[in-house]
Design an enzyme around this catalytic site. Structure first.
Site, PDB file in Angstrom:
ATOM      1  N   TYR A 150       6.023  -6.593  10.447  1.00 21.29           N
ATOM      2  CA  TYR A 150       7.276  -5.837  10.586  1.00 21.29           C
ATOM      3  C   TYR A 150       7.108  -4.493   9.888  1.00 21.29           C
ATOM      4  CZ  TYR A 150      12.185  -4.563   9.805  1.00 21.29           C
ATOM      5  OH  TYR A 150      13.385  -3.903   9.752  1.00 21.29           O
ATOM      6  N   ASP A 244       0.604  -0.744   5.662  1.00 18.48           N
ATOM      7  CA  ASP A 244       1.996  -0.923   5.273  1.00 18.48           C
ATOM      8  C   ASP A 244       2.007  -1.803   4.032  1.00 18.48           C
ATOM      9  OD1 ASP A 244       4.578  -1.823   4.904  1.00 18.48           O
ATOM     10  OD2 ASP A 244       4.964  -2.260   7.019  1.00 18.48           O
ATOM     11  N   LYS A 272       9.648  -0.938  -2.242  1.00 16.07           N
ATOM     12  CA  LYS A 272       9.995  -2.149  -2.977  1.00 16.07           C
ATOM     13  C   LYS A 272       9.597  -2.099  -4.454  1.00 16.07           C
ATOM     14  CE  LYS A 272      10.869  -5.137   0.879  1.00 16.07           C
ATOM     15  NZ  LYS A 272      10.899  -6.495   1.391  1.00 16.07           N
TER      16      LYS A 272
END
Length: 429
Positions: A150, A244, A272
């Site tokens: 994702y 990613d 994050k």
């Protein structure tokens, strides 16, 4: 139509408060993904360490930790105190600040593949910008992706996991039909598929993007040699390789997945854990690949990109990581304890589980008698554990995240709660 809330009494139960949210917030949440995490309503009053407290006064050990940003736990004073002090001096001016250099220098020091970067507000923004830059550098629009990975919800990266040949479809209603026209997708860890797509489309590909550890469809690390092969093929064909590291950055090691596996991409996306829970992301690479942005030939913007409050959190978080020599050794030990104790809890209850872990990121998925993921059973288990003071995501593909605020005692409590709930529900083979 005008609404007023001045005469409303604040609801006192999670159910009532969550229902009232739906009056003012479409769907009750500001992210579709967040709604998937709520089977039994819970509305948070506060959070600290590894615990959240709801408006009814219940305290839960949290194994989701805000989907991963809180490496040092909620409300970590080493970060929040610095941000609080910054807020008193102005947290967003839209002008350069000394924190721009301070935060960026910390990132470039720790992440092998980054010499220069740009800050953004979210992983989705940074991923979208990284892919656009990669296409500008390579001069080719075709993007290679991997099933299960994702990369946010932007127009060209949100896609279905099913493909027709190599081609996925747009991933949401309202996307333009051609949104995925320049995207190919192959299975993760499939060496044969990787060789085949490069043999057939290598000269057309402009970029390839992956999570170094698949973390959004369960935790699936790369098979030995897979990332090395991807790196070789992309370099041979002039394809920009993007990692990613929204999940893995600063979590699986100090330098993320690229340090852990010894494979350095051309561009890296971070978010994050980098900001300790504040909205911040970054994308970067070598000075050469960032040159189009340095010379304003490529485009990236955002009023709140690199705002002072978020960069203060980045600097504070990365300072703490830099000064914690044993941090990742301790997290690995805690992760191993969690893997062993939780695995034993399922075994004691006579139930199969898919359990995979890389550092402080762990996948726990209940299985049915055929060995497939038991989504309904997992949701029932999650609901029972939440009622007993343990929260993890009700979707089994979502990882558990450990923090330095978790103790072995907390993990033992979680494991015992899982075991008891499985036993009470009669989840035998």
């Amino acid at each position: 139509m005008t609404h007023t809330t001045t005469d409303l009494e604040a609801p006192t139960t999670n159910k009532a408060a969550y229902e009232e949210l739906h009056t003012y917030v479409a769907g009750g949440v500001s992210s579709n993904m967040r709604a998937r995490g709520i089977v039994t309503p819970i509305v948070v009053e506060s959070a600290s360490g590894c615990r959240v407290r709801d408006i009814e006064g219940n305290e839960l050990i949290d194994m989701n930790m805000g989907y991963g940003p809180h490496l040092f736990g909620y409300a970590d004073r080493d970060v929040t105190d610095r941000v609080a002090e910054l807020l008193g001096r102005g947290h967003m001016t839209g002008l350069p600040h000394r924190l721009d250099r301070e935060a960026a220098a910390r990132v470039t020091e720790l992440v092998p593949g980054i010499e220069q970067l740009r800050f953004a507000n979210s992983g989705t923004e940074a991923l979208m910008s990284a892919v656009r830059l990669a296409r500008a550098v390579s001069g080719r629009p075709l993007l290679l992706t991997f099933q299960g990975h994702y990369h946010g919800w932007s127009e060209t990266l949100l896609r279905t996991q099913e493909t027709e040949g190599y081609r996925p479809r747009p991933g949401a209603p309202g996307m333009i039909p051609e949104a995925s026209a320049h995207t190919l997708q192959i299975p993760w860890n499939d060496t044969e598929a990787l060789e085949k797509v490069f043999a057939e489309h290598g000269d057309e590909l402009g970029a390839a993007i992956c999570e170094p550890v698949l973390g959004n469809a369960g935790v699936v690390p790369p098979e030995p040699g897979f990332l090395d092969l991807l790196r070789r093929r992309t370099r041979e064909r002039g394809v920009v390789l993007i990692f990613d590291e929204v999940i893995t950055g600063f979590r699986v090691s100090r330098g993320g997945g690229q340090e852990l596996y010894g494979v350095v991409p051309d561009l890296t996306v971070l978010s994050k854990a980098m900001g300790g829970g504040l909205p911040v992301a970054a994308f970067g690479g070598s000075r050469e690949i960032m040159r189009p942005l340095a010379e304003y030939e490529a485009f990236h913007a955002g009023v709140y990109s690199g705002n002072h409050a978020s960069l203060c959190a980045v600097a504070a978080t990365l300072d703490k990581i830099r000064s914690s020599a044993a941090l990742y050794t301790e997290l690995e030990g805690l992760g191993a304890h969690a893997e062993n104790r939780v695995g034993a809890a399922f075994a004691d209850a006579g139930r199969d589980v898919h359990l995979e872990r890389v550092g402080s990121v762990m996948s726990v998925a209940l299985l049915d008698s055929e060995g497939a993921v038991d989504h309904d059973g997992h949701r029932r288990l999650q609901t029972a554990c939440q009622a007993r003071g343990v929260y993890f995501h009700p979707v089994p593909e979502e990882p558990w995240f450990l923090s330095t605020a978790h103790t072995t005692g907390d993990i033992d409590t979680v494991a015992e709660t899982v075991r008891e709930c499985l036993a009470e529900q009669g989840h035998g083979r």
